[in-house]
Structure formats: C-alpha cells, structure tokens
Motif scaffolding. Sequence first.
Motif, PDB file in Angstrom:
ATOM      1  N   ASN A 195     -31.872  23.660 -45.968  1.00  0.00           N
ATOM      2  CA  ASN A 195     -33.252  23.402 -45.372  1.00  0.00           C
ATOM      3  C   ASN A 195     -33.215  25.342 -44.884  1.00  0.00           C
ATOM      4  O   ASN A 195     -34.443  25.908 -44.752  1.00  0.00           O
ATOM      5  N   ALA A 196     -32.834  25.728 -43.954  1.00  0.00           N
ATOM      6  CA  ALA A 196     -32.973  27.247 -43.121  1.00  0.00           C
ATOM      7  C   ALA A 196     -32.999  27.921 -44.685  1.00  0.00           C
ATOM      8  O   ALA A 196     -33.971  29.366 -44.007  1.00  0.00           O
ATOM      9  N   VAL A 197     -32.175  28.180 -45.356  1.00  0.00           N
ATOM     10  CA  VAL A 197     -32.257  29.299 -46.292  1.00  0.00           C
ATOM     11  C   VAL A 197     -34.160  28.766 -47.202  1.00  0.00           C
ATOM     12  O   VAL A 197     -34.822  29.479 -46.888  1.00  0.00           O
ATOM     13  N   MET A 198     -34.562  27.778 -47.076  1.00  0.00           N
ATOM     14  CA  MET A 198     -35.059  27.246 -47.870  1.00  0.00           C
ATOM     15  C   MET A 198     -36.883  27.754 -47.160  1.00  0.00           C
ATOM     16  O   MET A 198     -38.095  28.450 -47.312  1.00  0.00           O
ATOM     17  N   TYR A 199     -36.708  27.294 -45.344  1.00  0.00           N
ATOM     18  CA  TYR A 199     -37.698  27.641 -44.548  1.00  0.00           C
ATOM     19  C   TYR A 199     -37.973  29.321 -44.347  1.00  0.00           C
ATOM     20  O   TYR A 199     -38.677  29.245 -44.392  1.00  0.00           O
ATOM     21  N   SER A 200     -36.807  29.976 -44.625  1.00  0.00           N
ATOM     22  CA  SER A 200     -36.598  31.610 -43.999  1.00  0.00           C
ATOM     23  C   SER A 200     -37.356  31.986 -45.683  1.00  0.00           C
ATOM     24  O   SER A 200     -37.388  33.228 -45.345  1.00  0.00           O
ATOM     25  N   HIS A 201     -37.735  31.317 -46.154  1.00  0.00           N
ATOM     26  CA  HIS A 201     -38.093  31.647 -47.870  1.00  0.00           C
ATOM     27  C   HIS A 201     -39.457  31.440 -48.751  1.00  0.00           C
ATOM     28  O   HIS A 201     -40.285  31.388 -49.193  1.00  0.00           O
ATOM     29  N   LYS A 202     -40.206  31.209 -46.703  1.00  0.00           N
ATOM     30  CA  LYS A 202     -41.472  30.338 -47.040  1.00  0.00           C
ATOM     31  C   LYS A 202     -42.275  31.408 -47.942  1.00  0.00           C
ATOM     32  O   LYS A 202     -43.229  31.262 -48.094  1.00  0.00           O
ATOM     33  N   THR A 203     -42.317  32.513 -46.805  1.00  0.00           N
ATOM     34  CA  THR A 203     -43.078  33.673 -47.820  1.00  0.00           C
ATOM     35  C   THR A 203     -42.638  34.687 -48.529  1.00  0.00           C
ATOM     36  O   THR A 203     -43.688  35.758 -48.868  1.00  0.00           O
ATOM     37  N   LYS A 204     -41.610  34.247 -49.451  1.00  0.00           N
ATOM     38  CA  LYS A 204     -40.510  34.717 -50.651  1.00  0.00           C
ATOM     39  C   LYS A 204     -40.730  33.839 -51.092  1.00  0.00           C
ATOM     40  O   LYS A 204     -39.416  33.238 -51.368  1.00  0.00           O
ATOM     41  N   PRO A 205     -41.187  33.418 -51.748  1.00  0.00           N
ATOM     42  CA  PRO A 205     -41.065  31.239 -52.749  1.00  0.00           C
ATOM     43  C   PRO A 205     -39.982  31.823 -53.486  1.00  0.00           C
ATOM     44  O   PRO A 205     -40.072  32.787 -54.159  1.00  0.00           O
ATOM     45  N   PHE A 206     -39.690  30.893 -54.304  1.00  0.00           N
ATOM     46  CA  PHE A 206     -38.414  30.960 -55.559  1.00  0.00           C
ATOM     47  C   PHE A 206     -39.876  30.720 -55.965  1.00  0.00           C
ATOM     48  O   PHE A 206     -40.923  30.001 -56.105  1.00  0.00           O
ATOM     49  N   HIS A 207     -39.134  30.748 -57.510  1.00  0.00           N
ATOM     50  CA  HIS A 207     -40.651  30.112 -58.245  1.00  0.00           C
ATOM     51  C   HIS A 207     -39.720  28.554 -58.758  1.00  0.00           C
ATOM     52  O   HIS A 207     -40.247  28.120 -59.695  1.00  0.00           O
ATOM     53  N   VAL A 208     -38.243  28.221 -59.009  1.00  0.00           N
ATOM     54  CA  VAL A 208     -37.381  27.126 -59.152  1.00  0.00           C
ATOM     55  C   VAL A 208     -36.654  26.687 -58.300  1.00  0.00           C
ATOM     56  O   VAL A 208     -35.645  27.381 -58.024  1.00  0.00           O
ATOM     57  N   ILE A 209     -36.776  25.816 -58.020  1.00  0.00           N
ATOM     58  CA  ILE A 209     -35.656  24.224 -56.484  1.00  0.00           C
ATOM     59  C   ILE A 209     -34.780  23.080 -57.012  1.00  0.00           C
ATOM     60  O   ILE A 209     -35.950  23.088 -57.806  1.00  0.00           O
ATOM     61  N   ASP A 210     -33.700  23.538 -57.376  1.00  0.00           N
ATOM     62  CA  ASP A 210     -33.163  22.762 -57.636  1.00  0.00           C
ATOM     63  C   ASP A 210     -32.782  21.965 -56.217  1.00  0.00           C
ATOM     64  O   ASP A 210     -31.174  22.798 -55.811  1.00  0.00           O
ATOM     65  N   LEU A 211     -32.470  20.284 -55.855  1.00  0.00           N
ATOM     66  CA  LEU A 211     -32.203  20.242 -55.484  1.00  0.00           C
ATOM     67  C   LEU A 211     -31.097  18.625 -55.670  1.00  0.00           C
ATOM     68  O   LEU A 211     -31.425  18.203 -56.115  1.00  0.00           O
ATOM     69  N   ASP A 212     -29.689  18.474 -55.570  1.00  0.00           N
ATOM     70  CA  ASP A 212     -28.505  17.675 -55.732  1.00  0.00           C
ATOM     71  C   ASP A 212     -27.902  17.383 -54.917  1.00  0.00           C
ATOM     72  O   ASP A 212     -27.058  18.045 -54.925  1.00  0.00           O
ATOM     73  N   PRO A 213     -28.275  16.881 -54.271  1.00  0.00           N
ATOM     74  CA  PRO A 213     -27.649  16.435 -52.806  1.00  0.00           C
ATOM     75  C   PRO A 213     -26.522  15.640 -53.040  1.00  0.00           C
ATOM     76  O   PRO A 213     -26.686  14.800 -54.283  1.00  0.00           O
ATOM     77  N   TYR A 214     -26.109  14.933 -51.588  1.00  0.00           N
ATOM     78  CA  TYR A 214     -25.007  13.384 -52.013  1.00  0.00           C
ATOM     79  C   TYR A 214     -26.582  12.857 -51.447  1.00  0.00           C
ATOM     80  O   TYR A 214     -27.193  12.665 -50.517  1.00  0.00           O
ATOM     81  N   GLY A 215     -26.880  11.337 -51.990  1.00  0.00           N
ATOM     82  CA  GLY A 215     -27.417  10.160 -51.543  1.00  0.00           C
ATOM     83  C   GLY A 215     -28.784  10.742 -51.878  1.00  0.00           C
ATOM     84  O   GLY A 215     -29.068  11.275 -52.802  1.00  0.00           O
ATOM     85  N   THR A 216     -29.956  11.124 -51.169  1.00  0.00           N
ATOM     86  CA  THR A 216     -31.483  11.179 -50.593  1.00  0.00           C
ATOM     87  C   THR A 216     -31.177  13.080 -50.728  1.00  0.00           C
ATOM     88  O   THR A 216     -30.693  13.309 -49.943  1.00  0.00           O
ATOM     89  N   ALA A 217     -32.466  12.864 -51.500  1.00  0.00           N
ATOM     90  CA  ALA A 217     -33.059  14.494 -50.930  1.00  0.00           C
ATOM     91  C   ALA A 217     -34.451  14.768 -50.197  1.00  0.00           C
ATOM     92  O   ALA A 217     -34.194  14.961 -49.396  1.00  0.00           O
ATOM     93  N   ALA A 218     -34.338  13.329 -49.658  1.00  0.00           N
ATOM     94  CA  ALA A 218     -35.279  13.683 -48.339  1.00  0.00           C
ATOM     95  C   ALA A 218     -35.684  14.061 -47.386  1.00  0.00           C
ATOM     96  O   ALA A 218     -36.492  15.393 -46.962  1.00  0.00           O
ATOM     97  N   PRO A 219     -34.000  15.375 -46.820  1.00  0.00           N
ATOM     98  CA  PRO A 219     -34.448  15.195 -45.680  1.00  0.00           C
ATOM     99  C   PRO A 219     -34.215  16.986 -45.922  1.00  0.00           C
ATOM    100  O   PRO A 219     -34.602  17.913 -45.330  1.00  0.00           O
ATOM    101  N   PHE A 220     -34.721  17.328 -47.688  1.00  0.00           N
ATOM    102  CA  PHE A 220     -35.122  18.363 -48.163  1.00  0.00           C
ATOM    103  C   PHE A 220     -36.309  19.044 -48.063  1.00  0.00           C
ATOM    104  O   PHE A 220     -36.228  19.870 -49.266  1.00  0.00           O
ATOM    105  N   LEU A 221     -37.233  17.934 -48.737  1.00  0.00           N
ATOM    106  CA  LEU A 221     -38.757  17.746 -49.016  1.00  0.00           C
ATOM    107  C   LEU A 221     -39.455  18.647 -48.257  1.00  0.00           C
ATOM    108  O   LEU A 221     -40.417  19.543 -49.012  1.00  0.00           O
ATOM    109  N   ASP A 222     -39.683  18.722 -46.943  1.00  0.00           N
ATOM    110  CA  ASP A 222     -40.628  19.192 -46.512  1.00  0.00           C
ATOM    111  C   ASP A 222     -40.014  21.145 -46.728  1.00  0.00           C
ATOM    112  O   ASP A 222     -41.089  21.547 -46.823  1.00  0.00           O
ATOM    113  N   ALA A 223     -38.708  21.130 -46.394  1.00  0.00           N
ATOM    114  CA  ALA A 223     -38.475  22.624 -46.660  1.00  0.00           C
ATOM    115  C   ALA A 223     -39.071  22.671 -48.149  1.00  0.00           C
ATOM    116  O   ALA A 223     -39.531  24.129 -48.631  1.00  0.00           O
ATOM    117  N   ALA A 224     -38.967  22.154 -48.961  1.00  0.00           N
ATOM    118  CA  ALA A 224     -38.968  21.895 -50.744  1.00  0.00           C
ATOM    119  C   ALA A 224     -40.002  22.769 -50.760  1.00  0.00           C
ATOM    120  O   ALA A 224     -40.353  23.724 -51.772  1.00  0.00           O
TER     121      ALA A 224
END
Length: 588
Positions: A195-224
């Motif tokens: 999340n810290a990495v994604m929030y720090s890239h809000k102004t320089k966004p990625f073209h592609v983000i891959d989330l492959d967590p243990y269990g749920t990806a829910a905690p990462f969606l807001d940042a992604a």
Amino acid sequence: MEKPDGSKYILLTEGRATVLYENENQVFYNPVQQFNRDLSTCAIRAWSEEYTEQKTAAKRNQRKKRKLRNDKRKMSGKENLKTQEELEAGEDVAPTDTMEEVHVTDPKTDEVNIEASENAAKAAQSERKKAPFITILEALSATGLRAIRYGLEIPLIKTVLANDFSPAAVKAIERNVVYNDGAPGVVVAFHGDANAVMYSHKTKPFHVIDLDPYGTAAPFLDAAVQAVCDGGLLLITCTDLSILAGTGYPEKCFTNYGGMTCRTEFSHESALRLVLSSIASAAARYGKAIEPLLSLSIDFYVRVFVRVRNSPIQGKLLASKTMLTYTCSGCGSTSYQPLGRVSINEDGSQKHSFAQGPPVSSHCEHCGFVHHLGGPMWAGPLHNKDFIDRIQKITETLDPVIYKTIPRIKGMLTLAKEELDDPFYFTAAHVSSTMRCSCPPMTTMTSALLNAGYKVSATHAVPGAIKTNANWGVIWDILREWIKTNPVKETNIKEHSPTKKLLERREPSFAVDFTMHPEANPPSRRIKIARYPLNPPNWGPKARAKGDKPFNNHKITGPGSEPVPDAPNEWETGDENGEVDMKKQKTT
Ligand SMILES: C[S@@+](CC[C@H](N)C(=O)[O-])C[C@H]1O[C@@H](n2cnc3c(N)ncnc32)[C@H](O)[C@@H]1O
Ligand SMILES: [Zn+2]
C-alpha cells in the motif's frame, strides 16, 4: 549456484525465467499458479496492444484538432498562441503514426525530399514503436518469478517493480533478477509495504498493477485504483473463496468486499461479481470507472483483469451496474435488481434516478419459501470479448514447450468468450433434484430454452451449468413438462416442501418444446479443446512462507526500505482471511 552455506538452490524454470529457490519456509512459491502467470503474461500483452492503439488513435485525433485550431488561428493572425490543453499534453506511448510530421529538406533547395522523408519517418516510427514504455508493479512478489517473467516475456516493458515486505523475499528477488540475464535494468527489487508503494505512486502511476496476495486483495484495492494510470490494467487474485463463495462467513464477506455472499450453486460467479464491485466502488470514489476485461474463477481462487479509466461520468454508472440478488431458500430461484436506474437524454447525457423494487415479494412465487439477500455486487459484463480475442491470437504465437498451460488457457478463454452477459447459471442436476425427478440431459434443457426463444450458454466457472436470459418461471415450467414423461414419485414429496409447491402448478405457461435444437450444444463442445481440465497434482492454495515477516531484523537499504511503523491488521491475517476451506471448494 550455491547458497552462502555451500548447499545448492533448487532451480525452478517457468516461462522464460529460472529462479533460485531456497525452500518453502523462506519465500512463497506455488507451481500450480503457472496457469495464472502464463495467462497474466498474455493478458498484459493484449492490454498493451490495445492501449497503444487507443493512445495512437487519441493522439491522431488530437493532432487533427490541433491542426484545425491552428488553421483557424492562422486565419485570425494568432498562430503563435498555444492553448492550455496543448501546454499540458504529456507524452506516454510513443505515437506510431508520425509519418506526416517528419520532413527531410534538401539544404540547398530547401525543398522537401519526399522519399527521404518517408524513410526517416519509417525509421522514426519503428524506433518509436520499439521504445519501451510499460511500467508494472508486482506489489506482492515473493520470489520475483512473476515479475521476471513479465520483464522477459512481454515486449515494450520499461520497468517492473517487484515489491515485497518480506526481507527474505526481497533478497530472493534480487538474486533471481541477477540470475536471469536481461532482467536486470528492467526488473527492480523493492522492499516496501504494497500500500505504501502504491500510495506513493499516485502522481506517477503504473500502467499495470498485479496483486497476488495471500487470501483477499481487499486491503490493497483503494491504493491500487489510485496508483494505476488512465486506461491502465489491474490484475487481481483473491484466494479467500471460503469467504467469497462459501456460506460460513457472510459477515466477513461484507467487511472485505462490501457485499453479502450468495448461498447458491452459482457462488463462483457471485464471488467474481463481489470482487469486481469492490474494485469498482473503490475506483468510483476517485472519479474512475472499471471495465472488466476477463474475470475467471480458477481452481481455488478468482482472478480478474480490469481496465481502469479516469472517467467521473462512467464512474457514475456504478449504481446502475450494481445489483442486489434475491435467492429463494427453498428452490434456489434467483432474481436481481440494479440499485440505480440510468437513461440517456436526447442530448446524449445521462439521467440517473432511483430504481424501483424489490423485484420479488417476501416469499418465493414458485415455492413460497423466504428469500436470502445477496450483494450488492457487480451487475455488468464479466468479460470484454474483443480482449479475449486478442489473448487468443497471442496464445497462437506462443511456444507450448515454454507456455505449458496453453491448452488450459485456450479452453477457459473459449468458454469465457461464449458466456452470456446475464448473471448466473444453474445446473440441470440441481433443478431436477429440487423437483425430485430424473435429470434431463443438458441438451434437452438447452433445447427447450432455445426453442422458447431464450439464449443459452455454458460458463467457464462450473462444468455442466447453463446460463440463460430466461427467468426461473420458465425453468420450472420446462421441468414441469419434463416430469410429464419422467414422473415424480409423489410419495417422495414431503408436505410443505418446495417441491410440493413447485408441482402444484401443473400446466406450463408456454408450449415447451424439447425438440433437439441445432445450438443445444455450445460451440466449445463441438470443437476439440480442454474445457474443464482436471485439477493438477498438488492442487490448492499453499501455506504462507514462514519468512514472510514484514521488516524483520534484516536490513535492506535503498528507497522504500524504511519500515512502515503502523502495520495494518491484515498482515496478521487470521484463519478465515487466508485459508481456504477445501471441503467447500469445487472439485471439478
Ligand atoms: C502469494 S505470495 C505472492 C506470489 C507471487 N505473486 C507469485 O506469483 O509467485 C504473497 C506475497 O505477498 C507478500 N506480502 C504480504 N503482504 C504484503 C504487504 N502488505 N506488502 C508487501 N508484500 C506483502 C508476502 O511476503 C508474500 O511474499
Ligand atoms: Zn422458491
């Protein structure tokens, strides 16, 4: 290659990458997920083709408009003034249609040399075409295998940031990047909280983000959704199917995804719709809209490929693309209703209003039992068929020795492309067991539906299931006609049971015709493909690696290596968050 203690690493080759694997206690690796990684590689390639085409078309349009404006300004004598839009226009993808702008002039005559211009333009064009531009974040990278595969296998990659909060994982990524010639410089190991990495890239966004967590990806969606660029791609896995598709934790499903799970046989599709709805509502908060490109229920997890666009107008369609479901607790009949209504005004603008409902009364019209409420969840299409076409074309070009899961990818994509957009499915086995009658062959059911003018398709999620745009009244009518020649043993029917009630209305409301319809078998059944391959050996989710302790004593230097002090609770996920109840999983 030897470890520092002299023992040997295990070499794991997948796709074009080979990684050095220590042991499963240190860093996570699940060989069963090769299908996920192979498919993701193809999906990013398909997305990149489309993204480039769209950007190029947009730039061409922009140029045309600019030329028109310039012509107008020339006529009014203001040609040197630039509009704000022109000043702000940024370059992202190298345009591929620059021919008309490249001119080679003869210095003596100052005349344009057409041939040289065209050659220069072609050279510039192919040079620009080749310029890598895609930036990818693999936010939860473990060994780095996936990130390295992306770096080695997908054209036009500029950077793949392979992030993990486990120092052991980051060490493994660094080692593996070096081991894979070609990956250094493109794949970069990074030690940080996702999340810290994604929030720090809000102004320089990625073209592609891959989330492959243990269990749920829910905690990462807001940042992604905030860290992906306009038109960018999110690839998201959730393995917590016991929550998303099981019946044991409806309250947990709501806290994670903002919707209630469904107690039905189509729970694998509702799982997909719950995840999509969660991504869509996260995106809509920031004026963004999602477009599901491919949404799959695979083995023990769901994987969705979603395009995100900066579009407050499209984002506002969320209410009308979100639905509640009403499933009868007796017979399983399901109705659904969108939360919002939208119509298009004459000038093309949208008019949003309140939906009317509910679509059912408190008790089921077919059997009299009460309804269970599901959702809110995504009501729109699960796939974009053109996108699937692109992936299919890409798979034709791949070496099956390297991409071992191609037959399975082809099978699943064929089924996904065939699917109706209408939500949900049923099986003849389930409806006939509710009726306590013999099970009609699938083609008898689909023929009756097709002959009555309804659409049918298979689903990738469950073998033998039928999707249709017919309502449940039609399905029960077909069953009632079926039992005329396949009688039910009345003594088997309990008083006050759903079956008793379903059998009460004997005459169907339309003339049911079981004549075999030419399209009773879906196209995918008529060709030779692996439609629902058996589960591979060692099928299932793997336990988390023991080395996955965020920011333990191991020191890693470099940007992002600072410990993030307030670790969210999700780092210490409890059993119901990550573990999958295998008993409840489909075993097909
Ligand atoms: C399922 S594994 C990833 C597997 C990998 N994507 C692959 O294809 O092989 C999940 C990884 O996420 C890491 N992780 C979990 N929570 C994290 C967080 N908040 N930030 C960064 N990494 C995290 C774990 O250390 C683990 O290595
Ligand atoms: Zn009912």
